[in-house]
Write an enzyme that holds these catalytic residues in place. Sequence first.
Site, PDB file in Angstrom:
ATOM      1  N   GLY A 239       0.762  -1.240   0.000  1.00 51.91           N
ATOM      2  CA  GLY A 239       0.000   0.000   0.000  1.00 51.91           C
ATOM      3  C   GLY A 239       0.792   1.289   0.000  1.00 51.91           C
ATOM      4  N   GLU A 273       3.793  -6.827   1.297  1.00 57.75           N
ATOM      5  CA  GLU A 273       3.178  -7.077  -0.002  1.00 57.75           C
ATOM      6  C   GLU A 273       3.128  -5.817  -0.866  1.00 57.75           C
ATOM      7  OE1 GLU A 273      -0.171 -10.289   1.566  1.00 57.75           O
ATOM      8  OE2 GLU A 273      -0.652  -8.160   1.563  1.00 57.75           O
ATOM      9  N   PRO A 274       4.260  -5.216  -1.166  1.00 55.19           N
ATOM     10  CA  PRO A 274       4.210  -4.010  -1.993  1.00 55.19           C
ATOM     11  C   PRO A 274       3.895  -4.359  -3.446  1.00 55.19           C
ATOM     12  CG  PRO A 274       6.488  -4.660  -1.632  1.00 55.19           C
ATOM     13  CD  PRO A 274       5.634  -5.622  -0.841  1.00 55.19           C
ATOM     14  N   GLY A 275       3.064  -3.567  -4.057  1.00 54.08           N
ATOM     15  CA  GLY A 275       2.773  -3.737  -5.484  1.00 54.08           C
ATOM     16  C   GLY A 275       3.141  -2.474  -6.228  1.00 54.08           C
ATOM     17  N   ARG A 312      -6.993   3.654 -15.152  1.00 54.61           N
ATOM     18  CA  ARG A 312      -6.912   4.364 -13.876  1.00 54.61           C
ATOM     19  C   ARG A 312      -7.509   5.778 -13.915  1.00 54.61           C
ATOM     20  NH1 ARG A 312      -2.821   5.639 -11.511  1.00 54.61           N
ATOM     21  NH2 ARG A 312      -3.593   5.204  -9.432  1.00 54.61           N
ATOM     22  N   TYR A 316     -10.481   5.840 -11.265  1.00 51.64           N
ATOM     23  CA  TYR A 316     -10.159   6.470  -9.975  1.00 51.64           C
ATOM     24  C   TYR A 316      -9.912   7.972 -10.103  1.00 51.64           C
ATOM     25  CZ  TYR A 316      -8.445   1.658  -9.031  1.00 51.64           C
ATOM     26  OH  TYR A 316      -8.287   0.309  -8.904  1.00 51.64           O
ATOM     27  N   CYS A 342     -15.517   4.476 -27.545  1.00 48.35           N
ATOM     28  CA  CYS A 342     -16.829   5.135 -27.590  1.00 48.35           C
ATOM     29  C   CYS A 342     -17.440   5.250 -26.204  1.00 48.35           C
ATOM     30  CB  CYS A 342     -17.746   4.381 -28.542  1.00 48.35           C
ATOM     31  SG  CYS A 342     -17.086   4.416 -30.203  1.00 48.35           S
ATOM     32  N   GLU A 343     -16.821   6.021 -25.345  1.00 54.37           N
ATOM     33  CA  GLU A 343     -17.294   6.307 -23.991  1.00 54.37           C
ATOM     34  C   GLU A 343     -16.807   7.711 -23.637  1.00 54.37           C
ATOM     35  OE1 GLU A 343     -18.895   4.309 -21.740  1.00 54.37           O
ATOM     36  OE2 GLU A 343     -18.765   2.404 -22.821  1.00 54.37           O
ATOM     37  N   TYR A 371      -1.061  -1.443 -12.165  1.00 62.31           N
ATOM     38  CA  TYR A 371      -2.490  -1.419 -12.458  1.00 62.31           C
ATOM     39  C   TYR A 371      -2.758  -0.784 -13.822  1.00 62.31           C
ATOM     40  CZ  TYR A 371      -2.317  -2.471  -7.509  1.00 62.31           C
ATOM     41  OH  TYR A 371      -2.008  -3.041  -6.302  1.00 62.31           O
TER      42      TYR A 371
END
Length: 417
Positions: A239, A273-275, A312, A316, A342-343, A371
């Site tokens: 995190g 658990e670093p990502g 992302r 977010y 098309c959004e 991510y």
Amino acid sequence: MNDFQYKKNQLYGEKVSLSEIAEAVGTPFYLYSAAALRRHITAYKKAFSSVPHLIAYAMKANANLSVLHLLGKEGAGADIVSVGELYRVLKAGISPEKIVFAGVGKTKDEMRQALRAGILLFNVESEQELIALDEAAKSCGKKASVALRVNPDVDPKTHPYISTGLKKSKFGVAHVHALSLYKLAGRLSHINVAGVHSHIGSQLTQVKPFVDAIRKMGELIQFLRKDGLDIRYWNIGGGLGVQYDQESPPLPSDLAKNILPILKASGCTIIMEPGRSIVANAGILVTRVIYTKATETKKFVVVDAGMNDLIRPSLYEAYHQILPVVKKKRPDHVVDVVGPICESGDFLAQDRTMPEVMPDELLAVMSAGAYGFTMASNYNARPRVPELMVDGDRYAIIRERETHKDLVRGEKIPAFL
Ligand SMILES: *Cc1c(COP(=O)(O)O)cnc(C)c1O
């Protein structure tokens, strides 16, 4: 982000010019820097060198085999959330005794596969899951080593979608229920209680929530030991945030400084658990401008990468710096950088002040290593883009661009149609 720098107005990935790569492989593409990956994992190793530890890289952030292989060579294990990830990580050469398995919805079938592979620990998130794991272990003649994921109820002060340690979260078990669930675990014949786990959220930019969580978990460990449970592993989760824009998140060494005394006193092997903090700033997405257009109120830069390649910003409202691959002396404009999907939600940046760009020019979307590709989809029947790795003056495609054939693989039109 010192692995992606300008030399004479040309943006480079380590020692290779991005224009040169774009010429060779087309756009869009992801590019990861081997030097950055090594530096980021080394920062964790150094910071926690004074305690026995395992860096279980959270591979959901970036699961490319070459990325996993590189990190594995540096000593990392992996935090997996599915048996698909288990398959990948074993294929990349990381050994099962360095693997921890998280997630709220593990099925018994997945549990059995992980047990047969011989993983180190299951992070269990509910009573039903604990019982299912006991049964799964019994059915394949194994004992499952377990850490319960405890929800310390601290506010990580990050985006609500990536906060995971609050009472209202679907993750983990409440701190107040932890003791009784541990007691149950202690009674189950095919469960071996081995540790505690917490993970409070992602993109954390302050040390305090971490410290608060660690304090609470430290007290819990003492309670559990008084109850005769043999807690040997303390998984502190991942995190740690990264710099996308102006934030200045703590480094692994800052985190370590604040929590090492408590961790050491526990005598546990520390798992982390670093990502994001390993991969985000080790990767970029390179895209080409297709058109520019202006409406009455807005200016748009239409590029060949969309929300299916990097979701992302849409998901977010995440900020990614966008740099021209070739720097030119041009006036600043305020633009939306949008994709071809098309959004209306298909954007990489909104109301961004950046130098004017022209069709065919290249842009680099920075900090896209975490991510990014792992969340990519084939929406609008767009083949997923290739991934590349640069290491000094060498680079290679580490995942090919998908083809149109790939897009329809597995589809069949039944005879009755
Ligand atoms: C996602 C996740 C991580 C990694 O989080 P980052 O913010 O990428 O470091 C670690 N542990 C668990 C349980 C996760 O779900």
